[in-house]
Motif scaffolding. Structure first.
Motif, PDB file in Angstrom:
ATOM      1  N   SER A 160     -35.430 -22.074 -25.241  1.00 20.29           N
ATOM      2  CA  SER A 160     -35.361 -20.616 -25.322  1.00 20.29           C
ATOM      3  C   SER A 160     -34.092 -20.138 -24.619  1.00 20.29           C
ATOM      4  N   PRO A 161     -33.668 -18.906 -24.900  1.00 18.72           N
ATOM      5  CA  PRO A 161     -32.512 -18.363 -24.173  1.00 18.72           C
ATOM      6  C   PRO A 161     -32.729 -18.298 -22.661  1.00 18.72           C
ATOM      7  N   PRO A 204     -29.753 -20.909 -21.120  1.00 18.53           N
ATOM      8  CA  PRO A 204     -28.861 -19.809 -21.510  1.00 18.53           C
ATOM      9  C   PRO A 204     -27.526 -20.277 -22.116  1.00 18.53           C
ATOM     10  N   ALA A 205     -27.046 -21.456 -21.711  1.00 17.33           N
ATOM     11  CA  ALA A 205     -25.774 -21.951 -22.242  1.00 17.33           C
ATOM     12  C   ALA A 205     -25.857 -22.281 -23.727  1.00 17.33           C
ATOM     13  N   GLY A 206     -27.062 -22.402 -24.261  1.00 14.24           N
ATOM     14  CA  GLY A 206     -27.239 -22.718 -25.676  1.00 14.24           C
ATOM     15  C   GLY A 206     -27.284 -21.479 -26.560  1.00 14.24           C
ATOM     16  N   TRP A 207     -27.209 -20.294 -25.956  1.00 16.54           N
ATOM     17  CA  TRP A 207     -27.357 -19.040 -26.704  1.00 16.54           C
ATOM     18  C   TRP A 207     -26.339 -18.010 -26.243  1.00 16.54           C
ATOM     19  N   THR A 208     -26.011 -17.088 -27.128  1.00 16.81           N
ATOM     20  CA  THR A 208     -25.223 -15.924 -26.768  1.00 16.81           C
ATOM     21  C   THR A 208     -25.894 -14.701 -27.403  1.00 16.81           C
ATOM     22  N   GLU A 209     -25.839 -13.569 -26.707  1.00 22.05           N
ATOM     23  CA  GLU A 209     -26.403 -12.358 -27.294  1.00 22.05           C
ATOM     24  C   GLU A 209     -25.619 -12.025 -28.554  1.00 22.05           C
ATOM     25  N   TYR A 210     -26.341 -11.579 -29.547  1.00 17.38           N
ATOM     26  CA  TYR A 210     -25.745 -11.268 -30.855  1.00 17.38           C
ATOM     27  C   TYR A 210     -25.857  -9.771 -31.086  1.00 17.38           C
ATOM     28  N   SER A 211     -24.778  -9.169 -31.540  1.00 16.59           N
ATOM     29  CA  SER A 211     -24.830  -7.757 -31.894  1.00 16.59           C
ATOM     30  C   SER A 211     -24.458  -7.595 -33.360  1.00 16.59           C
ATOM     31  N   VAL A 212     -25.143  -6.706 -34.000  1.00 19.48           N
ATOM     32  CA  VAL A 212     -24.967  -6.486 -35.431  1.00 19.48           C
ATOM     33  C   VAL A 212     -23.702  -5.715 -35.702  1.00 19.48           C
ATOM     34  N   TYR A 235     -35.468 -12.749 -29.546  1.00 22.15           N
ATOM     35  CA  TYR A 235     -36.176 -13.313 -28.398  1.00 22.15           C
ATOM     36  C   TYR A 235     -36.466 -12.174 -27.429  1.00 22.15           C
ATOM     37  N   ASN A 236     -37.732 -11.819 -27.309  1.00 18.83           N
ATOM     38  CA  ASN A 236     -38.164 -10.723 -26.426  1.00 18.83           C
ATOM     39  C   ASN A 236     -37.397  -9.428 -26.696  1.00 18.83           C
ATOM     40  N   GLY A 237     -37.175  -9.142 -27.991  1.00 12.19           N
ATOM     41  CA  GLY A 237     -36.536  -7.889 -28.370  1.00 12.19           C
ATOM     42  C   GLY A 237     -35.023  -7.887 -28.335  1.00 12.19           C
ATOM     43  N   VAL A 238     -34.404  -9.020 -28.008  1.00 13.99           N
ATOM     44  CA  VAL A 238     -32.943  -9.130 -27.970  1.00 13.99           C
ATOM     45  C   VAL A 238     -32.536 -10.202 -28.978  1.00 13.99           C
ATOM     46  N   GLU A 291     -38.590  -6.270 -37.186  1.00 14.47           N
ATOM     47  CA  GLU A 291     -38.486  -5.163 -38.145  1.00 14.47           C
ATOM     48  C   GLU A 291     -37.167  -5.158 -38.904  1.00 14.47           C
ATOM     49  N   GLU A 292     -36.126  -5.740 -38.340  1.00 11.49           N
ATOM     50  CA  GLU A 292     -34.831  -5.806 -39.014  1.00 11.49           C
ATOM     51  C   GLU A 292     -34.711  -7.054 -39.895  1.00 11.49           C
ATOM     52  N   GLY A 293     -35.732  -7.897 -39.909  1.00 11.89           N
ATOM     53  CA  GLY A 293     -35.719  -9.088 -40.748  1.00 11.89           C
ATOM     54  C   GLY A 293     -35.220 -10.347 -40.075  1.00 11.89           C
ATOM     55  N   TYR A 294     -34.965 -10.288 -38.756  1.00 10.19           N
ATOM     56  CA  TYR A 294     -34.544 -11.487 -38.034  1.00 10.19           C
ATOM     57  C   TYR A 294     -35.768 -12.302 -37.620  1.00 10.19           C
ATOM     58  N   PRO A 295     -35.664 -13.627 -37.643  1.00  5.37           N
ATOM     59  CA  PRO A 295     -36.799 -14.434 -37.214  1.00  5.37           C
ATOM     60  C   PRO A 295     -37.070 -14.253 -35.721  1.00  5.37           C
ATOM     61  N   VAL A 296     -38.329 -14.176 -35.386  1.00  2.92           N
ATOM     62  CA  VAL A 296     -38.739 -14.117 -33.984  1.00  2.92           C
ATOM     63  C   VAL A 296     -38.720 -15.548 -33.457  1.00  2.92           C
ATOM     64  N   TRP A 297     -38.095 -15.746 -32.296  1.00  2.00           N
ATOM     65  CA  TRP A 297     -37.991 -17.090 -31.728  1.00  2.00           C
ATOM     66  C   TRP A 297     -39.383 -17.673 -31.532  1.00  2.00           C
ATOM     67  N   SER A 298     -39.547 -18.913 -31.950  1.00  2.00           N
ATOM     68  CA  SER A 298     -40.780 -19.648 -31.643  1.00  2.00           C
ATOM     69  C   SER A 298     -40.379 -21.046 -31.202  1.00  2.00           C
ATOM     70  N   GLN A 299     -41.171 -21.615 -30.324  1.00  2.58           N
ATOM     71  CA  GLN A 299     -40.854 -22.911 -29.733  1.00  2.58           C
ATOM     72  C   GLN A 299     -40.805 -23.990 -30.803  1.00  2.58           C
TER      73      GLN A 299
END
Length: 143
Positions: A130-131, A135-143, A115-118, A91-99
């Motif tokens: 995937s995260p 997990p080492a390939g990703w970090t949580e992102y905050s706007v 990814y799953n709402g985060v 809803e915010e315009g971010y791409p939903v993770w897909s494999q």
């Protein structure tokens, strides 16, 4: 008599349109190049897929028609949400993770996905995990 190249091309385009109409949203995202680009003066039917512009990873952005209409120059998919729903975006315009299916659609450093709402930001180029899986390939992102 053999069909001409133009007749063959039309038959292939017809088959592609038929195949594209039968795909789920998830599979439509993988096969986004099957869909025709949005254009003016076309009558679009509910649940029809089309492309318009590019998404954050450079692929054509897929849209689904939510209201039957004949397109107009000022009714583009990106500005008239009453007529279209962007597929693969939250809803915010971010791409939903897909494999990713390979290097051509892998996520790169700085790509942000839902990814799953985060929201997560890729820390590496060529990220096909995937995260949860890496997990080492990703970090949580905050706007």
């Amino acid at each position: 008599m053999a069909q001409s190249y133009i007749e063959n091309a039309r038959a292939i385009r017809e088959a592609m349109d038929f195949a594209g109409a039968t795909l789920s949203e998830e599979n439509a995202l993988v096969c986004v190049h099957l869909y025709r680009p949005w254009s003016v003066g076309v009558t679009y039917k509910v649940n029809e897929y089309l492309t318009y512009g590019k998404n954050s990873v450079g692929d054509p952005q897929l849209y689904k028609v939510v209201q039957e209409h004949t397109s107009q120059a000022d009714w583009t998919p990106d500005i008239v949400p009453a007529l279209f729903t962007a597929i693969g975006l939250d809803e915010e315009g971010y791409p939903v993770w897909s494999q990713p299916t390979g290097a051509h659609d892998a996520y790169n450093r700085g790509d942000i996905v839902d990814y799953n709402g985060v929201l997560y930001e890729s820390l590496i180029d060529g990220n096909v995990y995937s995260p949860d899986t890496y997990p080492a390939g990703w970090t949580e992102y905050s706007v």
